[in-house]
Motif scaffolding. Structure first.
Motif, PDB file in Angstrom:
ATOM      1  N   ARG A   1      -0.248  -3.161   5.133  1.00  0.00           N
ATOM      2  CA  ARG A   1      -1.087  -2.884   6.296  1.00  0.00           C
ATOM      3  C   ARG A   1      -2.500  -3.415   6.094  1.00  0.00           C
ATOM      4  N   ARG A   2      -3.030  -3.200   4.917  1.00  0.00           N
ATOM      5  CA  ARG A   2      -4.397  -3.678   4.648  1.00  0.00           C
ATOM      6  C   ARG A   2      -4.461  -5.205   4.635  1.00  0.00           C
TER       7      ARG A   2
ATOM      8  N   GLU B   1      -4.108  -5.873  -3.938  1.00  0.00           N
ATOM      9  CA  GLU B   1      -4.921  -5.822  -2.722  1.00  0.00           C
ATOM     10  C   GLU B   1      -6.259  -5.145  -2.994  1.00  0.00           C
ATOM     11  N   GLU B   2      -6.249  -4.192  -3.917  1.00  0.00           N
ATOM     12  CA  GLU B   2      -7.461  -3.426  -4.217  1.00  0.00           C
ATOM     13  C   GLU B   2      -8.434  -4.156  -5.150  1.00  0.00           C
TER      14      GLU B   2
ATOM     15  N   GLU C   1      -4.531  -6.420   8.097  1.00  0.00           N
ATOM     16  CA  GLU C   1      -5.817  -6.143   8.749  1.00  0.00           C
ATOM     17  C   GLU C   1      -6.918  -7.099   8.276  1.00  0.00           C
TER      18      GLU C   1
ATOM     19  N   VAL D   1       1.046   0.675   2.465  1.00  0.00           N
ATOM     20  CA  VAL D   1      -0.410   0.659   2.604  1.00  0.00           C
ATOM     21  C   VAL D   1      -0.957  -0.736   2.313  1.00  0.00           C
TER      22      VAL D   1
ATOM     23  N   TRP E   1      -7.871 -11.004   1.445  1.00  0.00           N
ATOM     24  CA  TRP E   1      -6.786 -10.983   0.458  1.00  0.00           C
ATOM     25  C   TRP E   1      -6.575 -12.371  -0.143  1.00  0.00           C
TER      26      TRP E   1
END
Length: 454
Positions: free
Chosen positions: A291-292, A256-257, A295, A288, A300
Motif C-alpha cells: 500500500r505504501r 520500504e521503511e 502511494e 502495508v 520507493w
C-alpha cells in the motif's frame, strides 16, 4: 598436477585447510550471533527431535517458518551425528567452502579450450579458496556462505551436463543440479528464480530450444519437488502454503521503511501490532508495504541505488559477524583491517573480471572494450555496485558468443541480476552480495591467457 582433478583436489585441500584453521581459532571465542543465534537454536530443536518449532519463555511451543529451514536442517544433521555444538556447523561450512573451490575449477575447465591458460582453473579455484571475504565467514552460523557454495556446485553440475552430447547422459547432471538448487532454495528461497536459467545453460547448442525449455522445466521441477514436503508442512501447520518461509512480507516492509538501504529497526505498523500468528503477521506487513509503495512509488524507487550500494559496494560480512559475536576478541580496528583487505581484493578481482570479458577475442570488440573500461572506472569509484551490473551485461554477451564458457558466463550474469533485483525490492546488506564472489573470481582468472603470452 597434470590432470585437472589433481589441480581441483589441490585447490580444495587448500580451501579446506585455511577454513579449518579459522574454525580452530574461532570455535571457542565466537558464539552464534545475529541471525545465527536463531539458526543454532532451531537446529538444536530439530536435532533433539522437537521439529522446526520455537520454545517461548513462557513454555509455549509453536511451529516456526520465519527463518528458512534449509540451513538449520543442515546444521541439525551435523548436530545429530556429532553432538550439539557450533563447531560442528563451522566444520560443515569449511567442507562446503572446499566443495565451492572444486566447483569453481569445474566451471573454468571448459574455457581452457578457448585459449585460456591451462592453469586458469586452478588459479580460479585457489582464488575462491583463499578469498578474504569467504574464508573468515566460515565461523559464521549464517546462510550466505552455504548459499554461495550451493549455487557454485549447482553450476558445476550444469557445466558437466553441457559437456555431454547424449541426451540420456545429461539427465543425471540435470537431476544433480536440480537437487542442489532445491537445497539452495530451502536455505535461501530467492534461489528458486535461478533454477530455470541453470536448465537452459546446461544444454549445449546442439540441442534445440525445445530441449532447452524442457531442461529448464526439469531443473525447476526437481527444485520444487525438493521443497514440496516443506511447503505441505507449512500448509498444515502455518495456515499458509508458503514455499519455504514466511518472511517475504517482513523483508518488503523493511525495504520500504529503510532510509539507508540496509536493515533498520522498522517502525511497526499499528494494524499489524496485534497480529500474533507468524504467517498472518507476514501477510499483514506485506499488505502495508504494498500500500505504501502504491502511494509513493517514486520514493520507493529512489531507495534502490542505496540498497544495491550496501549489497555490492562492500561485503564486510565476516568483519561484521565476528565483531558482533565477540567485540572483545575482534576489535573495531580488526574489523576495519579485514574489511579493507577484502574490499581491495574484491574490487581488484572485479577489475580483472571486467578486463577478461572486455578484451576477449571476437566480434564487437570495440564496443566491449568501451563497456569494460566504463566498468573499470566504476569499479574504482565510490559507486562500485554499478560495475557489477556492467559485468553482468558483458557476461551475458559472452554467454551468447562463446559456447564453451556459457555456463560460467551466463550463470554469473544470472546471479548478479537476481541478487540486484531481489535487494532492490527488499533491503540490502553486504552479506547478501557474497553470492557473486566465486563467479567474479573465476572470471578474473581468465586473464591468465594474456599473461602467458607476454
Amino acid at each position: 598436477m597434470k590432470r585437472p582433478w589433481h589441480a581441483a583436489l589441490a585447490a580444495s585441500a587448500v580451501a579446506l585447510g585455511v577454513r579449518l584453521a579459522v574454525v580452530a581459532w574461532a570455535w571457542r571465542i565466537f558464539p552464534p550471533s545475529a541471525d545465527g543465534t536463531y539458526y543454532h537454536k532451531l537446529a538444536v530443536r530439530l536435532a533433539e527431535g522437537h521439529g522446526y518449532t520455537w520454545l517461548w519463555p513462557d513454555g509455549a511451543v509453536t511451529y516456526a517458518a520465519h527463518y528458512p529451514v534449509g540451513y538449520p536442517a543442515l546444521m541439525a544433521l551435523g548436530y545429530a551425528l556429532f553432538g550439539v555444538h557450533p563447531v560442528v556447523a563451522m566444520v560443515q561450512n569449511a567442507l562446503l567452502g572446499a566443495a565451492m573451490a572444486w566447483a569453481t575449477h569445474v566451471l573454468v575447465e571448459p574455457i581452457v579450450s578457448r585459449g585460456v591458460h591451462p592453469r586458469a582453473p586452478f588459479l580460479a579455484a585457489l582464488g575462491v579458496g583463499l578469498h578474504p571475504a569467504l574464508v573468515p565467514y566460515t565461523a559464521a552460523l549464517m546462510t550466505e556462505g552455504t548459499t554461495t557454495a550451493l549455487l557454485t556446485v549447482a553450476a558445476a553440475f550444469a557445466s558437466r551436463a553441457r559437456g555431454v552430447s547424449a541426451p540420456r547422459r545429461v539427465v543425471p547432471w540435470l537431476l544433480a543440479a536440480g537437487i542442489t538448487m532445491g537445497i539452495a532454495t530451502l536455505v535461501r528461497p530467492q534461489s528458486l528464480v535461478l533454477a530455470p536459467a541453470l536448465g537452459v545453460l546446461a544444454l549445449a547448442r546442439s540441442f534445440s530450444w525445445r530441449a532447452r525449455a524442457a531442461a529448464a522445466g526439469a531443473v525447476l521441477g526437481v527444485t520444487l519437488l525438493c521443497c514440496a514436503p516443506w511447503t505441505l508442512r507449512n500448509c498444515m501447520h502455518m495456515h499458509r502454503c508458503a514455499l519455504v518461509s514466511v518472511n517475504a512480507g517482513w523483508n518488503m516492509f523493511i525495504g520500504e521503511e529503510t532510509r539507508s538501504g540496509a536493515w533498520e529497526e522498522a517502525r511497526f505498523p499499528e494494524e499489524c501490532s496485534t497480529v500474533w500468528d507468524e504467517a498472518e503477521k507476514d501477510v499483514c506487513l506485506e499488505r502495508v508495504a504494498r500500500r505504501r509503495i502504491r502511494e509513493a512509488p517514486a520514493a520507493w524507487f529512489a531507495k534502490m541505488p542505496r540498497k544495491l550500494a550496501v549489497t555490492l559496494d562492500y561485503f564486510g560480512a565476516a568483519p561484521w559477524y565476528l565483531r558482533t559475536a565477540n567485540a572483545s576478541a575482534f576489535s573495531e580496528r580488526a574489523k576495519l583491517a579485514l574489511g579493507t583487505v577484502e574490499t581491495v581484493v574484491s574490487r581488484l578481482l572485479l577489475v580483472f573480471a571486467l578486463a577478461a570479458l572486455a578484451f576477449r577475442p571476437g566480434p564487437r570488440r570495440n564496443l566491449r572494450r568501451l563497456t569494460g573500461l566504463l566498468g573499470v572506472a566504476l569499479a574504482l569509484s565510490p559507486v562500485g555496485w554499478l560495475a557489477y551490473l556492467v559485468l553482468a551485461l558483458l557476461a551475458a554477451e559472452a554467454a551468447l558468443a562463446e559456447p564453451a564458457g556459457a555456463v560460467l558466463f551466463g550463470w554469473t550474469a544470472a546471479v548478479i541480476a537476481a541478487t540486484a533485483a531481489t535487494h532492490a525490492v527488499f533491503f540490502g546488506a553486504g552479506r547478501y552480495g557474497l553470492v557473486v564472489v566465486p563467479f567474479v573470481t573465476a572470471l578474473a582468472a581468465l586473464n591468465l591467457r594474456r599473461v602467458s603470452r607476454c
